[in-house]
Write a protein that holds these residues in place. Structure first.
Motif, PDB file in Angstrom:
ATOM      1  N   THR A 199      -8.189   9.452  18.324  1.00  0.00           N
ATOM      2  CA  THR A 199      -8.816  10.109  18.265  1.00  0.00           C
ATOM      3  C   THR A 199      -8.605  11.732  17.614  1.00  0.00           C
ATOM      4  OG1 THR A 199      -9.738   9.775  20.851  1.00  0.00           O
ATOM      5  CG2 THR A 199     -10.604  12.096  19.526  1.00  0.00           C
ATOM      6  N   VAL A 200      -7.512  11.112  17.072  1.00  0.00           N
ATOM      7  CA  VAL A 200      -7.374  12.860  16.911  1.00  0.00           C
ATOM      8  C   VAL A 200      -6.728  12.502  15.240  1.00  0.00           C
ATOM      9  CG1 VAL A 200      -4.858  13.771  15.645  1.00  0.00           C
ATOM     10  CG2 VAL A 200      -5.801  13.539  18.079  1.00  0.00           C
ATOM     11  N   TYR A 201      -6.408  11.149  14.647  1.00  0.00           N
ATOM     12  CA  TYR A 201      -6.584  10.364  13.111  1.00  0.00           C
ATOM     13  C   TYR A 201      -8.194  10.558  12.617  1.00  0.00           C
ATOM     14  CZ  TYR A 201      -5.531   7.572   9.209  1.00  0.00           C
ATOM     15  OH  TYR A 201      -5.717   7.667   7.823  1.00  0.00           O
ATOM     16  N   ILE A 254      -1.715  13.121   2.057  1.00  0.00           N
ATOM     17  CA  ILE A 254      -2.724  13.715   3.164  1.00  0.00           C
ATOM     18  C   ILE A 254      -2.197  12.366   3.936  1.00  0.00           C
ATOM     19  CG2 ILE A 254      -4.979  13.783   3.637  1.00  0.00           C
ATOM     20  CD1 ILE A 254      -2.808  16.495   2.172  1.00  0.00           C
ATOM     21  N   GLU A 255      -1.989  11.216   4.130  1.00  0.00           N
ATOM     22  CA  GLU A 255      -2.605  10.059   5.295  1.00  0.00           C
ATOM     23  C   GLU A 255      -1.150  10.276   6.039  1.00  0.00           C
ATOM     24  OE1 GLU A 255      -4.679   7.802   5.705  1.00  0.00           O
ATOM     25  OE2 GLU A 255      -5.916   8.883   4.537  1.00  0.00           O
ATOM     26  N   PHE A 256      -0.222  10.196   5.200  1.00  0.00           N
ATOM     27  CA  PHE A 256       1.724  10.080   5.847  1.00  0.00           C
ATOM     28  C   PHE A 256       1.157  11.377   7.047  1.00  0.00           C
ATOM     29  CE2 PHE A 256       5.502  12.041   6.784  1.00  0.00           C
ATOM     30  CZ  PHE A 256       6.470  10.590   6.663  1.00  0.00           C
ATOM     31  N   VAL A 257       0.940  12.927   6.283  1.00  0.00           N
ATOM     32  CA  VAL A 257       0.531  13.348   7.652  1.00  0.00           C
ATOM     33  C   VAL A 257      -0.009  12.980   8.434  1.00  0.00           C
ATOM     34  CG1 VAL A 257      -0.057  15.566   7.760  1.00  0.00           C
ATOM     35  CG2 VAL A 257       1.448  15.379   5.762  1.00  0.00           C
ATOM     36  N   LYS A 258      -2.018  12.859   8.502  1.00  0.00           N
ATOM     37  CA  LYS A 258      -2.880  12.172   9.660  1.00  0.00           C
ATOM     38  C   LYS A 258      -2.062  11.455  10.427  1.00  0.00           C
ATOM     39  CE  LYS A 258      -6.014  11.151   6.331  1.00  0.00           C
ATOM     40  NZ  LYS A 258      -7.041  11.132   5.832  1.00  0.00           N
ATOM     41  N   LEU A 259      -1.269  10.022   9.845  1.00  0.00           N
ATOM     42  CA  LEU A 259      -0.282   9.789  10.243  1.00  0.00           C
ATOM     43  C   LEU A 259       0.411   9.976  11.642  1.00  0.00           C
ATOM     44  CD1 LEU A 259      -0.457   6.623   8.382  1.00  0.00           C
ATOM     45  CD2 LEU A 259      -1.285   6.921  10.098  1.00  0.00           C
ATOM     46  N   VAL A 272       0.769  -1.899   0.061  1.00  0.00           N
ATOM     47  CA  VAL A 272      -0.346  -0.336   0.323  1.00  0.00           C
ATOM     48  C   VAL A 272       0.869   1.467  -0.311  1.00  0.00           C
ATOM     49  CG1 VAL A 272      -1.349   1.548   1.699  1.00  0.00           C
ATOM     50  CG2 VAL A 272      -1.837  -1.539   1.106  1.00  0.00           C
ATOM     51  N   ARG A 273       0.783   2.047  -1.225  1.00  0.00           N
ATOM     52  CA  ARG A 273       1.345   3.204  -0.878  1.00  0.00           C
ATOM     53  C   ARG A 273       0.520   4.158   0.213  1.00  0.00           C
ATOM     54  NH1 ARG A 273       3.482   5.801  -6.286  1.00  0.00           N
ATOM     55  NH2 ARG A 273       4.154   7.144  -4.676  1.00  0.00           N
TER      56      ARG A 273
END
Length: 63
Positions: free
Chosen positions: A46-48, A7-12, A2-3
């Protein structure tokens, strides 16, 4: 494999950082490892979730 996009990287990254900070604060306040772990998991989820909701609403508005 999975790449992750940016946006997903920053959220994580933000959610893991917030979870680590919350876990350290809880561990220092309660002097208990389990309280620190519990706070880490709760804040991380919660934050994610909040960042995911904001991301979805932003993307839907632009479509």
């Amino acid at each position: 494999m999975v790449r992750l996009d940016r946006i997903e990287f920053v959220k994580l990254l933000v959610s893991v950082g917030a979870g680590m900070v919350a876990g350290n604060v809880a561990r220092g306040y309660f002097s208990d490892q389990i309280a620190g772990f519990f706070a880490t998991v709760v804040v991380l989820v919660t934050v994610y979730g909040a960042l995911d909701i904001i991301d979805r609403r932003y993307l839907r508005r632009n479509e």
